[in-house]
Design a protein around this motif. Structure first.
Motif, mmCIF file in Angstrom:
data_model
loop_
_atom_site.group_PDB
_atom_site.id
_atom_site.type_symbol
_atom_site.label_atom_id
_atom_site.label_comp_id
_atom_site.label_asym_id
_atom_site.label_seq_id
_atom_site.Cartn_x
_atom_site.Cartn_y
_atom_site.Cartn_z
ATOM 1 N N VAL A 58 -19.535 74.092 -58.714
ATOM 2 C CA VAL A 58 -19.914 74.104 -60.127
ATOM 3 C C VAL A 58 -19.762 75.527 -60.648
ATOM 4 C CG1 VAL A 58 -21.540 72.167 -60.003
ATOM 5 C CG2 VAL A 58 -22.390 74.488 -59.704
ATOM 6 N N TYR A 59 -19.587 75.634 -61.945
ATOM 7 C CA TYR A 59 -19.475 76.942 -62.563
ATOM 8 C C TYR A 59 -20.858 77.564 -62.692
ATOM 9 C CZ TYR A 59 -18.225 80.714 -65.671
ATOM 10 O OH TYR A 59 -18.052 81.959 -66.213
ATOM 11 N N SER A 60 -21.027 78.752 -62.163
ATOM 12 C CA SER A 60 -22.282 79.481 -62.255
ATOM 13 C C SER A 60 -22.243 80.408 -63.460
ATOM 14 C CB SER A 60 -22.510 80.310 -60.993
ATOM 15 O OG SER A 60 -23.530 81.263 -61.207
ATOM 16 N N ILE A 61 -23.213 80.257 -64.340
ATOM 17 C CA ILE A 61 -23.307 81.134 -65.506
ATOM 18 C C ILE A 61 -23.580 82.568 -65.056
ATOM 19 C CG2 ILE A 61 -24.674 81.638 -67.570
ATOM 20 C CD1 ILE A 61 -25.037 78.542 -67.822
ATOM 21 N N LYS A 62 -24.460 82.733 -64.073
ATOM 22 C CA LYS A 62 -24.825 84.067 -63.576
ATOM 23 C C LYS A 62 -23.633 84.780 -62.936
ATOM 24 C CE LYS A 62 -27.933 86.297 -60.249
ATOM 25 N NZ LYS A 62 -29.032 86.049 -59.288
ATOM 26 N N TYR A 63 -22.885 84.070 -62.087
ATOM 27 C CA TYR A 63 -21.790 84.690 -61.342
ATOM 28 C C TYR A 63 -20.436 84.577 -62.045
ATOM 29 C CZ TYR A 63 -25.293 85.008 -57.719
ATOM 30 O OH TYR A 63 -26.441 85.296 -57.023
ATOM 31 N N ILE A 99 -31.042 78.571 -56.723
ATOM 32 C CA ILE A 99 -30.797 77.506 -57.686
ATOM 33 C C ILE A 99 -29.770 78.027 -58.680
ATOM 34 C CG2 ILE A 99 -31.804 76.085 -59.507
ATOM 35 C CD1 ILE A 99 -34.409 76.182 -57.792
ATOM 36 N N ILE A 100 -28.671 77.312 -58.805
ATOM 37 C CA ILE A 100 -27.573 77.736 -59.661
ATOM 38 C C ILE A 100 -27.697 77.081 -61.024
ATOM 39 C CG2 ILE A 100 -25.059 77.696 -59.970
ATOM 40 C CD1 ILE A 100 -26.025 79.578 -57.713
ATOM 41 N N VAL A 101 -27.736 77.886 -62.043
ATOM 42 C CA VAL A 101 -27.725 77.388 -63.419
ATOM 43 C C VAL A 101 -26.256 77.236 -63.810
ATOM 44 C CG1 VAL A 101 -28.350 77.864 -65.804
ATOM 45 C CG2 VAL A 101 -29.895 78.515 -63.955
ATOM 46 N N SER A 102 -25.932 76.035 -64.259
ATOM 47 C CA SER A 102 -24.537 75.728 -64.529
ATOM 48 C C SER A 102 -24.383 75.080 -65.893
ATOM 49 C CB SER A 102 -24.010 74.776 -63.463
ATOM 50 O OG SER A 102 -22.698 74.369 -63.742
ATOM 51 N N ASN A 103 -23.183 75.185 -66.446
ATOM 52 C CA ASN A 103 -22.886 74.443 -67.673
ATOM 53 C C ASN A 103 -22.142 73.175 -67.319
ATOM 54 O OD1 ASN A 103 -20.428 75.439 -66.927
ATOM 55 N ND2 ASN A 103 -19.940 76.383 -68.894
ATOM 56 N N HIS A 104 -22.177 72.785 -66.065
ATOM 57 C CA HIS A 104 -21.460 71.596 -65.548
ATOM 58 C C HIS A 104 -22.073 70.329 -66.106
ATOM 59 C CE1 HIS A 104 -20.349 68.592 -62.482
ATOM 60 N NE2 HIS A 104 -19.196 69.210 -62.597
#
Length: 104
Positions: A58-63, A99-104
């Motif tokens: 998934v796309y990570s907003i942070k990374y 925990i990864i925050v994603s725009n997925h």
């Protein structure tokens, strides 16, 4: 030209999510998700029996790139009446357990 070398040519420095290390187990990731669900105020959280935990990118907003995660569906006492629905979805990094925050 392989897809990997093609990506490297078009996007120098690009790292595929599937190159991310797997440092935590699925069981560790599920425990992290349940702990987070409790912190988020969900009553009696449990791993959904209708949705399998799986790895995906998934796309990570942070990374600002795709990362490899465990996708974990959690149900709770206040959740939807239909069993095939879930309350919350957590993306847990396979590398760090974050925990990864994603725009997925």
């Amino acid at each position: 030209m392989s897809a990997t070398s093609e990506e490297t040519t078009r996007f120098p420095g690009h790292k595929s999510a599937w190159e991310d290390p797997i440092n935590i187990t699925q069981e560790d990731a599920e425990r992290i998700a349940l702990d987070q669900a409790k912190l988020d105020g969900h009553d009696s959280p449990k791993i959904s029996s209708d949705w399998n935990t799986m790895m995906q990118s998934v796309y990570s907003i942070k990374y600002e790139r795709d990362v490899l995660v465990y996708r974990i569906h959690v149900n709770s006492a206040e959740g939807p009446a239909k069993e095939y629905l879930f309350d919350v979805l957590y993306y847990i990094s396979t590398n760090s357990g974050e925990i990864i925050v994603s725009n997925h």
